[in-house]
Design an enzyme around this catalytic site. Structure first.
Site, PDB file in Angstrom:
ATOM      1  N   GLU A   1      -5.118   4.031   6.208  1.00  0.00           N
ATOM      2  CA  GLU A   1      -4.722   3.694   4.836  1.00  0.00           C
ATOM      3  C   GLU A   1      -5.095   4.772   3.808  1.00  0.00           C
ATOM      4  O   GLU A   1      -4.265   5.171   3.011  1.00  0.00           O
ATOM      5  CB  GLU A   1      -5.316   2.328   4.480  1.00  0.00           C
ATOM      6  CG  GLU A   1      -4.610   1.636   3.327  1.00  0.00           C
ATOM      7  CD  GLU A   1      -5.252   1.943   2.011  1.00  0.00           C
ATOM      8  OE1 GLU A   1      -4.544   1.981   0.998  1.00  0.00           O
ATOM      9  OE2 GLU A   1      -6.472   2.164   1.968  1.00  0.00           O
TER      10      GLU A   1
ATOM     11  N   SER B   1     -10.630  -0.749   3.006  1.00  0.00           N
ATOM     12  CA  SER B   1      -9.921  -0.906   4.281  1.00  0.00           C
ATOM     13  C   SER B   1      -9.498   0.462   4.800  1.00  0.00           C
ATOM     14  O   SER B   1      -8.874   1.235   4.072  1.00  0.00           O
ATOM     15  CB  SER B   1      -8.654  -1.743   4.098  1.00  0.00           C
ATOM     16  OG  SER B   1      -8.973  -2.997   3.566  1.00  0.00           O
TER      17      SER B   1
ATOM     18  N   ARG C   1       0.826  -1.219   0.000  1.00  0.00           N
ATOM     19  CA  ARG C   1       0.000   0.000   0.000  1.00  0.00           C
ATOM     20  C   ARG C   1       0.859   1.268   0.000  1.00  0.00           C
ATOM     21  O   ARG C   1       0.525   2.267   0.656  1.00  0.00           O
ATOM     22  CB  ARG C   1      -0.939   0.030   1.217  1.00  0.00           C
ATOM     23  CG  ARG C   1      -2.001  -1.046   1.239  1.00  0.00           C
ATOM     24  CD  ARG C   1      -3.000  -0.893   0.082  1.00  0.00           C
ATOM     25  NE  ARG C   1      -4.114  -1.797   0.226  1.00  0.00           N
ATOM     26  CZ  ARG C   1      -4.108  -3.077  -0.204  1.00  0.00           C
ATOM     27  NH1 ARG C   1      -3.050  -3.576  -0.814  1.00  0.00           N
ATOM     28  NH2 ARG C   1      -5.175  -3.833  -0.042  1.00  0.00           N
TER      29      ARG C   1
HETATM   30  N1  EPU Z   1     -11.071 -10.744  10.056  1.00  0.00           N
HETATM   31  C1  EPU Z   1     -11.839 -10.872  11.184  1.00  0.00           C
HETATM   32  N2  EPU Z   1     -12.841  -9.960  11.390  1.00  0.00           N
HETATM   33  C2  EPU Z   1     -13.093  -8.941  10.529  1.00  0.00           C
HETATM   34  C3  EPU Z   1     -12.288  -8.812   9.379  1.00  0.00           C
HETATM   35  C4  EPU Z   1     -11.279  -9.738   9.163  1.00  0.00           C
HETATM   36  O1  EPU Z   1     -11.641 -11.774  11.997  1.00  0.00           O
HETATM   37  O2  EPU Z   1     -14.006  -8.167  10.796  1.00  0.00           O
HETATM   38  C5  EPU Z   1     -10.041 -11.746   9.791  1.00  0.00           C
HETATM   39  C6  EPU Z   1     -10.524 -12.696   8.656  1.00  0.00           C
HETATM   40  O3  EPU Z   1     -11.248 -13.753   9.158  1.00  0.00           O
HETATM   41  C7  EPU Z   1      -9.238 -13.132   8.038  1.00  0.00           C
HETATM   42  C8  EPU Z   1      -8.307 -11.935   8.259  1.00  0.00           C
HETATM   43  O4  EPU Z   1      -8.877 -11.136   9.268  1.00  0.00           O
HETATM   44  O5  EPU Z   1      -8.711 -14.236   8.712  1.00  0.00           O
HETATM   45  C9  EPU Z   1      -8.071 -11.154   6.981  1.00  0.00           C
HETATM   46  O6  EPU Z   1      -9.313 -10.671   6.451  1.00  0.00           O
HETATM   47  P1  EPU Z   1      -9.551 -10.477   4.872  1.00  0.00           P
HETATM   48  O7  EPU Z   1      -9.137 -11.689   4.127  1.00  0.00           O
HETATM   49  O8  EPU Z   1     -10.937  -9.976   4.684  1.00  0.00           O
HETATM   50  O9  EPU Z   1      -8.516  -9.391   4.412  1.00  0.00           O
HETATM   51  P2  EPU Z   1      -7.923  -8.081   5.116  1.00  0.00           P
HETATM   52  O10 EPU Z   1      -6.536  -8.353   5.563  1.00  0.00           O
HETATM   53  O11 EPU Z   1      -8.869  -7.562   6.141  1.00  0.00           O
HETATM   54  C10 EPU Z   1      -6.817  -7.177   2.928  1.00  0.00           C
HETATM   55  C11 EPU Z   1      -6.801  -5.900   2.148  1.00  0.00           C
HETATM   56  C12 EPU Z   1      -8.064  -5.778   1.309  1.00  0.00           C
HETATM   57  C13 EPU Z   1      -8.161  -6.963   0.379  1.00  0.00           C
HETATM   58  C14 EPU Z   1      -8.140  -8.268   1.202  1.00  0.00           C
HETATM   59  C15 EPU Z   1      -8.106  -9.502   0.364  1.00  0.00           C
HETATM   60  C16 EPU Z   1      -5.475  -4.298   3.402  1.00  0.00           C
HETATM   61  C17 EPU Z   1      -5.471  -3.064   4.230  1.00  0.00           C
HETATM   62  N3  EPU Z   1      -6.673  -4.751   3.030  1.00  0.00           N
HETATM   63  O12 EPU Z   1      -7.890  -7.078   3.866  1.00  0.00           O
HETATM   64  O13 EPU Z   1      -7.941  -4.591   0.536  1.00  0.00           O
HETATM   65  O14 EPU Z   1      -9.331  -6.901  -0.407  1.00  0.00           O
HETATM   66  O15 EPU Z   1      -6.962  -8.281   2.044  1.00  0.00           O
HETATM   67  O16 EPU Z   1      -6.848  -9.640  -0.235  1.00  0.00           O
HETATM   68  O17 EPU Z   1      -4.426  -4.823   3.082  1.00  0.00           O
HETATM   69  C18 EPU Z   1      -8.415  -2.240   0.578  1.00  0.00           C
HETATM   70  O18 EPU Z   1      -7.197  -2.044   0.580  1.00  0.00           O
HETATM   71  O19 EPU Z   1      -9.241  -1.286   0.587  1.00  0.00           O
HETATM   72  C19 EPU Z   1      -8.925  -3.607   0.612  1.00  0.00           C
HETATM   73  C20 EPU Z   1     -10.221  -3.891   0.704  1.00  0.00           C
END
Ligand code: EPU
Length: 333
Positions: free
Chosen positions: A319, A223, A153
């Site tokens: 972010e 995010s 990012r």
């Molecule tokens: N999780 C929770 N509770 C929540 C949200 C997430 O327990 O409310 C846990 C999930 O169960 C999972 C982990 O956290 O084990 C990761 O969650 P997720 O796969 O949804 O991805 P993220 O790390 O929250 C990142 C990116 C997203 C991208 C997804 C998928 C960042 C800041 N965000 O989110 O990007 O779509 O991975 O690759 O890196 C964005 O940048 O705007 C964005 C949406």
């Protein structure tokens, strides 16, 4: 600007300029000093109520095939092209590489700034070079991928905010099947007899739509915090206290922690402060329930940051780009 930012924050710009060609970009920037805000789809900015610096929107909207071989293609794409329209088009052409990045809001010109990434792919893996007007050198420049200083990012465009005005991005895509199916929900496609570009795109769209609010229905900027990268040692300590913590090792010595998990565990899901709310299906996303202003969103963010710090000793970094309201110039008359 209210309709030009996906958080739907009320905002008035004192000056708004649309630039359609390189000549217009040159003429405008040679005649302006000081801060300028370049606005693409407005999907990664937190705007104040009033913007005193000029706001610029680029209109470069062509998609050209610059080079093509048996196995690959180089696309030159204008900054104003809607990101997901490019993904849909490239999938329809049979070009591999962008499908995991389906449905990300915003424009092509903004994509390199924060090196958009999702479902196992980051933009930096697909970019060949970026064309921009360099306000410091006062001319157009082409930055090759390794000069863009891409990181999670982050990029040279984000670090030197205000210096580069991105007008075109060149992508190198494959004409031969090359899927990335490492992310949870995509792994199940590995054995699918129907595996295709369109199937990957459809699956990504389904996963995103399940977790992330559609900004045209519930205003948001995706995010709201980066996933913090901490030392392996700090992660081990965190895991000792919170065995369920989700982390992704980054090399030997650091771990990227799922901020959504931390925020969720801290009990913030669906919590509201003023008109700012934590999304109920993905705690990493803050939303505007209607009528929120910049301070509402930032107050909720600050409360999350301080709780996460006190519970987990982890610092969360915002972010999207927060645009500060500039003070009015003092008058000397
Ligand atoms: N999780 C929770 N509770 C929540 C949200 C997430 O327990 O409310 C846990 C999930 O169960 C999972 C982990 O956290 O084990 C990761 O969650 P997720 O796969 O949804 O991805 P993220 O790390 O929250 C990142 C990116 C997203 C991208 C997804 C998928 C960042 C800041 N965000 O989110 O990007 O779509 O991975 O690759 O890196 C964005 O940048 O705007 C964005 C949406």
């Amino acid at each position: 600007m209210t309709e030009r930012n996906t958080m739907a924050l009320p905002c008035v710009a004192e000056r708004f300029v649309e630039l359609a060609t390189d000549d217009e970009v040159l003429a405008f920037f040679q005649g302006v000093r000081g801060d300028v805000l370049i606005l693409g789809g407005g999907s990664n900015v937190i705007l104040p109520e009033r913007i005193r610096q000029p706001v610029v929107s680029l209109k470069h909207a062509d998609i050209n095939v610059e080079q093509e071989t048996e196995t690959s293609v180089v696309l030159r794409v204008g900054a104003a092209v809607v990101w997901d329209a490019l993904v849909a088009w490239s999938v329809a052409q049979g070009y591999y590489g962008l499908e995991n990045l389906s449905l990300i809001p915003g424009c092509v010109g903004a994509a390199p700034v924060q090196n958009i990434g999702a479902y196992g792919v980051e933009l930096k893996e697909r970019v060949l070079r970026v064309r921009a007007y360099d306000r410091q050198l006062q001319r157009f420049v082409e930055l090759m991928r390794n000069e863009c200083e891409f990181a999670y990012r982050d990029s040279v465009f984000k670090r030197h905010s205000g210096r580069y005005v991105i007008t075109e991005v060149c992508f190198e895509l494959s004409k031969q099947p090359r899927f990335v199916l490492t992310y949870g929900e995509l792994q199940t496609l590995q054995d699918s007899p129907d595996l295709s570009l369109q199937l990957v795109r459809d699956t990504v769209i389904a996963v995103r739509s399940e977790k992330l609010p559609d900004p045209s229905v519930i205003p948001n900027t995706g995010s709201f915090f980066k996933n913090p990268v901490i030392s392996k040692r700090a992660f081990d300590a965190l895991q000792f206290d919170f065995p369920g913590v989700v982390g992704y090792p980054q090399g030997h010595n650091s771990v990227k922690v799922a901020a959504g998990w931390l925020i969720d565990q801290a009990g913030f899901k669906a919590k509201q402060l003023g008109a700012a709310r934590v999304h109920d299906r993905q705690a990493l996303v803050l939303t505007n329930t209607g009528g929120a202003q910049q301070h509402d969103i930032l107050d909720l963010a600050a409360s999350i940051q301080s709780q996460i710090k006190s519970i987990f000793s982890v610092e969360l970094e915002i972010e999207p780009v927060v645009i500060q309201e500039q003070q009015q110039e003092p008058r000397h008359d």
